[in-house]
Design an enzyme around this catalytic site. Structure first.
Site, PDB file in Angstrom:
ATOM      1  N   ASP A 101       0.920  -1.098  -0.111  1.00 10.87           N
ATOM      2  CA  ASP A 101      -0.056   0.039   0.150  1.00 10.87           C
ATOM      3  C   ASP A 101       0.890   1.367  -0.025  1.00 10.87           C
ATOM      4  OD1 ASP A 101      -2.184  -1.727   0.224  1.00 10.87           O
ATOM      5  OD2 ASP A 101      -2.451  -1.329   2.415  1.00 10.87           O
TER       6      ASP A 101
HETATM    7  N1  URA Z   1      -1.192  -5.741   4.086  1.00  7.23           N
HETATM    8  C1  URA Z   1      -1.557  -4.680   4.018  1.00  7.23           C
HETATM    9  O1  URA Z   1      -2.909  -4.236   4.511  1.00  7.23           O
HETATM   10  N2  URA Z   1      -1.139  -3.736   3.182  1.00  7.23           N
HETATM   11  C2  URA Z   1       0.273  -3.811   2.636  1.00  7.23           C
HETATM   12  O2  URA Z   1       0.606  -2.865   2.036  1.00  7.23           O
HETATM   13  C3  URA Z   1       0.707  -5.075   2.802  1.00  7.23           C
HETATM   14  C4  URA Z   1      -0.343  -6.264   3.483  1.00  7.23           C
END
Ligand code: URA
Length: 229
Positions: A101
């Site tokens: 993310d």
């Molecule tokens: N899980 C999440 O919620 N975000 C990420 O970036 C990776 C795993």
């Protein structure tokens, strides 16, 4: 593609002449003379006829320390991407083996080898991914147990695979998961109405984020790291 076919396509020689070239020891694959007409040639191996280079392509495998605020895609209209962090000469043909993310930091793998990245990302392979997680509220006492049993994700209609939670303190923990569902870690803590305020990926399988890298930096993977997938 078989070596004999590869030579035919990349030179003006016909089938019989290619046989002869091989028999005469005039073909080198990855630097070594070979007479094996059936040798499988992928797009990453060097092939030479006498001193003529028929194929030079090289595979690239990189680890990068993704900083927050950088998108894990190859293009984005608004934000810088992880590809923007690399020098121009390395960008060509690279893709990401998995995503993080926007605000998540840590280990990202990049390559131009599609077979390799499929091994890293394919859901059946159950590769362990380890995250450092910071939460807004203290982690619930029953979280270890719930994560180990799995959490039902209504949207995908699946129950998450057993995950291991290791507490560091009330607000910080280390979570090992074996799949990569959309926002998986945030949704797992969301089960307890606990917001993830910082998320950092430490490792994927046997590949650990190099402690010498700073956010935004990268390095090539070692041969052993590449071979671990
Ligand atoms: N899980 C999440 O919620 N975000 C990420 O970036 C990776 C795993």
């Amino acid at each position: 593609m078989r070596l004999s076919r590869f030579i035919q396509i990349n030179t003006s020689y016909g089938r019989q002449q290619v046989k002869l070239l091989l028999a005469q020891g005039r073909i080198r694959v990855a630097g070594d003379v070979t007479t094996e007409a059936n040798l499988e040639i992928n797009r990453f191996v060097r092939v030479e006829l006498d001193n003529q280079l028929l194929q030079e392509s090289q595979s690239h495998y990189l680890m990068l320390y993704k900083p927050a605020g950088v998108v894990s895609s190859t293009e984005h209209p608004e934000h810088p991407t992880v590809i923007d962090l690399l020098p121009e000469r390395l960008r060509q043909g690279l893709h990401l083996a998995g995503r993080l993310d926007l605000k998540t930091t840590g280990l990202m793998l990049l390559t131009n080898d599609g077979n390799w990245s499929r091994r890293v990302t394919q859901p059946e392979s159950r590769i362990a991914k380890v995250y450092r997680v910071t939460t807004k509220d203290p982690v619930a006492t029953e979280a270890e147990e719930v994560f180990r049993k799995g959490i039902y994700f209504r949207y995908e209609d699946i129950t998450t695979r057993p995950a291991a939670l290791e507490r560091i303190d009330c607000y910080n923990s280390r979570l090992t998961i074996h799949e990569g569902r959309y926002h998986q870690v945030k949704r797992m803590f969301g089960y307890f109405d606990n917001e993830v305020t910082a998320l950092h990926r430490e490792s994927i399988g046997e590949i650990m984020l190099d402690p010498d890298l700073r956010p935004g930096e990268f390095r090539p993977l070692t041969a052993a790291e590449v071979a671990s997938f």
